[in-house]
Design a protein around this motif. Structure first.
Motif, PDB file in Angstrom:
ATOM      1  N   UNK A 179       0.784  -1.252   0.023  1.00 50.38           N
ATOM      2  CA  UNK A 179       0.019  -0.015   0.088  1.00 50.38           C
ATOM      3  C   UNK A 179       1.017   1.299  -0.038  1.00 50.38           C
ATOM      4  N   UNK A 180       1.942   1.260   0.750  1.00 50.79           N
ATOM      5  CA  UNK A 180       2.892   2.282   0.780  1.00 50.79           C
ATOM      6  C   UNK A 180       3.519   2.375  -0.633  1.00 50.79           C
ATOM      7  N   UNK A 181       4.030   1.456  -1.246  1.00 54.81           N
ATOM      8  CA  UNK A 181       4.732   1.459  -2.493  1.00 54.81           C
ATOM      9  C   UNK A 181       3.945   1.963  -3.748  1.00 54.81           C
ATOM     10  N   UNK A 182       2.628   1.465  -3.600  1.00 52.94           N
ATOM     11  CA  UNK A 182       1.644   1.998  -4.596  1.00 52.94           C
ATOM     12  C   UNK A 182       1.381   3.416  -4.476  1.00 52.94           C
ATOM     13  N   UNK A 183       1.214   3.856  -3.280  1.00 56.83           N
ATOM     14  CA  UNK A 183       1.011   5.379  -3.206  1.00 56.83           C
ATOM     15  C   UNK A 183       2.592   6.063  -3.523  1.00 56.83           C
ATOM     16  N   UNK A 184       3.463   5.698  -3.290  1.00 52.05           N
ATOM     17  CA  UNK A 184       4.611   6.235  -3.371  1.00 52.05           C
ATOM     18  C   UNK A 184       4.957   6.238  -4.867  1.00 52.05           C
ATOM     19  N   UNK A 185       4.653   5.302  -5.719  1.00 46.85           N
ATOM     20  CA  UNK A 185       4.855   5.149  -7.022  1.00 46.85           C
ATOM     21  C   UNK A 185       3.917   6.106  -7.819  1.00 46.85           C
ATOM     22  N   UNK A 186       2.862   6.334  -7.100  1.00 47.42           N
ATOM     23  CA  UNK A 186       1.917   7.325  -8.082  1.00 47.42           C
ATOM     24  C   UNK A 186       2.276   8.744  -7.764  1.00 47.42           C
ATOM     25  N   UNK A 187       2.928   9.034  -6.633  1.00 40.98           N
ATOM     26  CA  UNK A 187       3.481  10.162  -6.391  1.00 40.98           C
ATOM     27  C   UNK A 187       4.651  10.635  -7.356  1.00 40.98           C
ATOM     28  N   UNK A 188       5.364   9.488  -7.380  1.00 39.21           N
ATOM     29  CA  UNK A 188       6.613   9.513  -8.130  1.00 39.21           C
ATOM     30  C   UNK A 188       6.546   9.897  -9.609  1.00 39.21           C
ATOM     31  N   UNK A 189       5.607   9.001 -10.095  1.00 34.59           N
ATOM     32  CA  UNK A 189       5.134   9.346 -11.611  1.00 34.59           C
ATOM     33  C   UNK A 189       4.740  10.602 -11.813  1.00 34.59           C
ATOM     34  N   UNK A 190       4.092  11.282 -10.820  1.00 36.00           N
ATOM     35  CA  UNK A 190       3.667  12.567 -11.019  1.00 36.00           C
ATOM     36  C   UNK A 190       4.716  13.772 -11.150  1.00 36.00           C
ATOM     37  N   UNK A 191       5.675  13.321 -10.168  1.00 36.34           N
ATOM     38  CA  UNK A 191       6.967  14.431 -10.024  1.00 36.34           C
ATOM     39  C   UNK A 191       7.767  14.090 -11.182  1.00 36.34           C
ATOM     40  N   UNK A 192       7.876  13.030 -11.884  1.00 36.45           N
ATOM     41  CA  UNK A 192       8.432  12.832 -13.150  1.00 36.45           C
ATOM     42  C   UNK A 192       8.060  13.957 -14.375  1.00 36.45           C
TER      43      UNK A 192
END
Length: 435
Positions: A355-368
């Protein structure tokens, strides 16, 4: 361990610079840029291009071929005069540049440390720095060509075409970023002297009577740019070339020098008043007329050229040195955010929690979508912070269980190690405000 040795270790460990063909023992004078190094070089080039081309109305861009017609190099004098004085140690047969006094002294000292004091040298002979190659299926004198020793010659040969195809008028400049090749006798000092390197050059064309004023203008503009990158003012200086070291075509030449550890002040960028030598010479060899007409006076003249020129790899080395900070518990590359390979790093607090990894991946791709961003889920959070500090990442964003409850994250500053709690929609504003 010296600062340079520590930086070499850091740049390899963190993916900035790798020795070329390292698995085969490497090859002197060549280096590869790793994932972080590619981004740092790109950001340097982007800032240079923005400052010299994008934000100006009087400079246009060019990308000329690496291999030019061989007569280009005959006309420019490179075939006959692009040389360094070569000497050979009679004791160990190592070859060195005779004009590099510090390296000659270090070589003699190395022999002395072994108890060998009878170092003798051969008489200097001139060694041509152009890399020779062949064009076509037959390797003979008719197919000889050269890898370009500098990028500017392609600018001169395209001068008339640029004027004819654009609305530029004197004074104006042509800028180019590209690879150059020099078969250096003694490459070394890490990224300082390479056989393959990337140049950022501007050839600025002016009326002859405006050359001196324009030269002074570009000297000041270029120094301002280095200060804008964060290079320390007390580590930079101007140095005028002596008449004996100045190129034969130059009316005046100055270097912007950086104070490198152990080596002292060395050239970072060269700025030269090349007079009308280049266009006049290429005009003579090619039979083309490179003169222009002054619309106000109807005077016909061949423009003078003011040339600021810098190597990307040498500037990278200066930035590594300038931003290298070693503290008690961590090492930091305190690069300006606009230069840092990654503007932001994103990671989950715990990598084994989907659940943490999924949320972090979402933020990461927005940042990219907005910045150069990186992902890290290895080891504990403290080690990840330390790794990003060494790479120079200004901000790290951590997603934890509180994020799942209220949509806030922890953002940590590289420079202060201070951590703030902010909402995800305000991340971009926070970064922009703190740049």
């Amino acid at each position: 361990m010296s600062i340079i040795e520590e930086i070499i270790a850091l740049t390899k460990r963190r993916g900035f610079v790798f020795p070329t063909s390292d698995i085969y023992g490497g090859i002197a004078g060549f280096y590869d840029l790793g994932p972080a190094g590619v981004l740092l070089a790109k950001h340097i080039k982007d800032l240079w291009w923005k400052d010299l081309v994008q934000l100006r109305d009087d400079v246009v861009g060019l990308d000329s071929s690496i291999i030019l017609h061989p007569k280009t190099w005959e006309a420019s004098g490179h075939v006959s005069a692009f040389t360094d004085p070569l000497v050979e140690c009679k004791l160990c047969h190592e070859r060195m540049r005779a004009d590099q006094e510090d390296e000659i002294a270090a070589h003699i000292k190395n022999h002395a440390n072994k108890g060998e004091t009878n170092v003798l040298w051969t008489e200097p002979r001139q060694f041509n720095l152009l890399f020779k190659t062949y064009v076509g299926p037959v390797e003979d004198s008719k197919s000889v060509a050269y890898l370009r020793g500098e990028t500017c010659q392609g600018i001169y040969s395209n001068f008339a075409s640029v004027m004819a195809s654009t609305r530029v008028k004197i004074p104006f400049g042509i800028a180019q970023i590209g690879k150059a090749f020099r078969n250096e006798v003694t490459p070394g000092k890490f990224l300082f002297r390479l056989r393959e390197f990337e140049q950022m050059e501007l050839e600025y064309f002016v009326k002859p009577n405006e050359a001196t004023t324009t030269f002074e203008y570009w000297k000041e503009e270029r120094m301002k740019w280095y200060l804008s990158l964060g290079l320390s003012k007390d580590k930079l200086r101007f140095r005028q070339h002596e008449a004996t070291e100045r190129a034969h075509y130059a009316a005046d030449s100055w270097d912007i020098e950086y104070d490198f550890p152990d080596w002292g002040f060395k050239e970072l960028e060269g700025i030269a008043n090349r007079t009308d030598y280049d266009l006049k010479t290429h005009g003579k060899w090619s039979g083309k007329d490179f003169s222009v007409v002054d619309s106000d006076t109807n005077e016909r003249y061949i423009p003078y050229v003011i040339e600021p020129s810098v190597g990307v790899s040498r500037l990278m080395l200066a930035l590594f040195i300038n931003s290298f900070v070693k503290e008690e518990k961590r090492t930091v590359l305190a690069l300006k955010p606009a230069l840092a390979p990654y503007r932001v790093a994103v990671f989950p607090l715990l990598a084994n929690k989907p659940e943490l990894t999924s949320k972090a991946q979402s933020i990461y791709h927005d940042m990219k979508k907005q910045y150069s961003a990186t992902w890290d889920d290895r080891g504990n959070i403290g080690k990840r912070y330390l790794a990003q500090d060494e790479i120079g990442t200004p901000w790290c964003v951590t997603i934890d269980f509180t994020t799942l409850e209220d949509d806030t994250v922890t953002i940590r500053s590289r420079d202060t190690t201070k951590q703030d709690r902010i909402s995800i929609p305000k991340l971009s504003d926070y970064i922009e405000r703190n740049i």
